[in-house]
Design an enzyme around this catalytic site. Structure first.
Site, PDB file in Angstrom:
ATOM      1  N   CYS A   3       0.816  -1.214  -0.019  1.00  0.00           N
ATOM      2  CA  CYS A   3      -0.084   0.253  -0.179  1.00  0.00           C
ATOM      3  C   CYS A   3       0.914   1.195  -0.168  1.00  0.00           C
ATOM      4  CB  CYS A   3      -1.100  -0.052   1.346  1.00  0.00           C
ATOM      5  SG  CYS A   3      -1.682   1.704   1.440  1.00  0.00           S
ATOM      6  N   THR A  93      -8.127   6.387  -6.183  1.00  0.00           N
ATOM      7  CA  THR A  93      -6.833   5.801  -6.858  1.00  0.00           C
ATOM      8  C   THR A  93      -6.047   4.932  -5.840  1.00  0.00           C
ATOM      9  OG1 THR A  93      -5.338   7.829  -7.040  1.00  0.00           O
ATOM     10  CG2 THR A  93      -6.851   7.293  -9.057  1.00  0.00           C
ATOM     11  N   HIS A  98      -8.210   8.361   2.923  1.00  0.00           N
ATOM     12  CA  HIS A  98      -7.562   9.757   3.133  1.00  0.00           C
ATOM     13  C   HIS A  98      -8.600  10.890   2.703  1.00  0.00           C
ATOM     14  CE1 HIS A  98      -7.285   8.303  -1.165  1.00  0.00           C
ATOM     15  NE2 HIS A  98      -7.432   9.603  -1.778  1.00  0.00           N
TER      16      HIS A  98
HETATM   17  P1  5GP Z   1      -7.285   9.508  -4.674  1.00  0.00           P
HETATM   18  O1  5GP Z   1      -7.006   9.737  -6.286  1.00  0.00           O
HETATM   19  O2  5GP Z   1      -7.274   8.018  -4.108  1.00  0.00           O
HETATM   20  O3  5GP Z   1      -8.605  10.187  -4.130  1.00  0.00           O
HETATM   21  O4  5GP Z   1      -6.019  10.319  -4.245  1.00  0.00           O
HETATM   22  C1  5GP Z   1      -4.606   9.761  -4.216  1.00  0.00           C
HETATM   23  C2  5GP Z   1      -3.938  10.753  -4.160  1.00  0.00           C
HETATM   24  O5  5GP Z   1      -2.499  10.591  -3.817  1.00  0.00           O
HETATM   25  C3  5GP Z   1      -3.873  11.559  -5.433  1.00  0.00           C
HETATM   26  O6  5GP Z   1      -4.093  12.988  -5.283  1.00  0.00           O
HETATM   27  C4  5GP Z   1      -2.099  11.606  -5.791  1.00  0.00           C
HETATM   28  O7  5GP Z   1      -1.649  12.746  -6.498  1.00  0.00           O
HETATM   29  C5  5GP Z   1      -1.543  11.342  -4.558  1.00  0.00           C
HETATM   30  N1  5GP Z   1      -0.411  10.641  -4.635  1.00  0.00           N
HETATM   31  C6  5GP Z   1      -0.110   9.398  -5.373  1.00  0.00           C
HETATM   32  N2  5GP Z   1       1.088   8.890  -5.144  1.00  0.00           N
HETATM   33  C7  5GP Z   1       1.707   9.865  -4.412  1.00  0.00           C
HETATM   34  C8  5GP Z   1       2.922   9.637  -3.875  1.00  0.00           C
HETATM   35  O8  5GP Z   1       3.861   8.973  -4.022  1.00  0.00           O
HETATM   36  N3  5GP Z   1       3.303  10.883  -2.867  1.00  0.00           N
HETATM   37  C9  5GP Z   1       2.291  11.873  -2.564  1.00  0.00           C
HETATM   38  N4  5GP Z   1       2.917  12.566  -1.933  1.00  0.00           N
HETATM   39  N5  5GP Z   1       1.034  11.766  -2.972  1.00  0.00           N
HETATM   40  C10 5GP Z   1       0.715  10.653  -3.965  1.00  0.00           C
HETATM   41 ZN    ZN Z   2      -2.392   1.423   3.700  1.00  0.00          ZN
END
Ligand code: 5GP
Ligand code: ZN
Length: 112
Positions: A3, A93, A98
Site C-alpha cells: 500500500c 486511486t 484519505h
Molecule cells: P485519490 O485519487 O485516491 O483520491 O487520491 C490519491 C492522491 O494521492 C492523489 O491526489 C495523488 O496525487 C496522490 N499521490 C499518489 N502517489 C503519491 C505519492 O507518492 N506521494 C504523494 N505525496 N502523493 C501521492
Molecule cells: Zn495502507
C-alpha cells in the site's frame, strides 16, 4: 502490505509532511490540484470510507482535527475543502482512506 500510503507512513517512500501524530499523518500531494493540496491519512490501514465501522470510526474525528490544525498552521482563514474519494465512481486511486485538503483558490461546486 503493498500500500503506497502505508509505505509513506513507514517512511519507505519520502513525503513532505505537514502534520504527524501517533494516529494521523498529513503530507503534500504529489500532483496538487490547488495551491495548497494536502493528503490526510490514518496510520492504521483502512481501505476507504466504505470500510469505516463502529470500531474504527473514531479515527475520522482525528482526521478532521488534523485538517483544523493544518488550517490554522497554514493560515487558511479564507476557507478550504475536504474531499474523500471512495471506490471507482468516487475516483479513488489509492486504496488507503484519505482526506484531500484543498485551499488557496476558489473551488467550483458541484465538483463534476
Ligand atoms: P485519490 O485519487 O485516491 O483520491 O487520491 C490519491 C492522491 O494521492 C492523489 O491526489 C495523488 O496525487 C496522490 N499521490 C499518489 N502517489 C503519491 C505519492 O507518492 N506521494 C504523494 N505525496 N502523493 C501521492
Ligand atoms: Zn495502507
Amino acid at each position: 502490505m503493498d500500500c503506497l500510503f502505508c509505505k509513506i507512513i513507514n517512511k519507505e517512500i519520502p513525503s513532505n509532511i505537514v502534520y504527524e501524530t501517533d494516529d494521523v499523518l498529513a503530507f503534500y500531494d504529489i500532483a496538487p490540484q490547488a495551491p495548497v493540496h494536502i493528503v490526510i491519512i490514518p496510520k492504521q490501514h483502512i481501505s476507504s470510507p466504505a470500510d469505516i465501522t463502529e470500531e474504527n470510526c473514531n479515527i475520522s474525528g482525528k482526521m478532521f482535527l488534523a485538517a483544523s490544525e493544518i488550517a490554522k498552521k497554514l493560515n487558511l482563514e479564507n476557507g478550504f475543502r475536504i474531499v474523500s474519494n471512495c471506490g471507482e465512481d468516487g475516483g479513488q486511486t489509492v486504496q488507503h482512506l484519505h482526506f484531500h485538503l484543498l485551499a488557496k483558490r476558489s473551488l467550483a461546486w458541484p465538483p463534476g
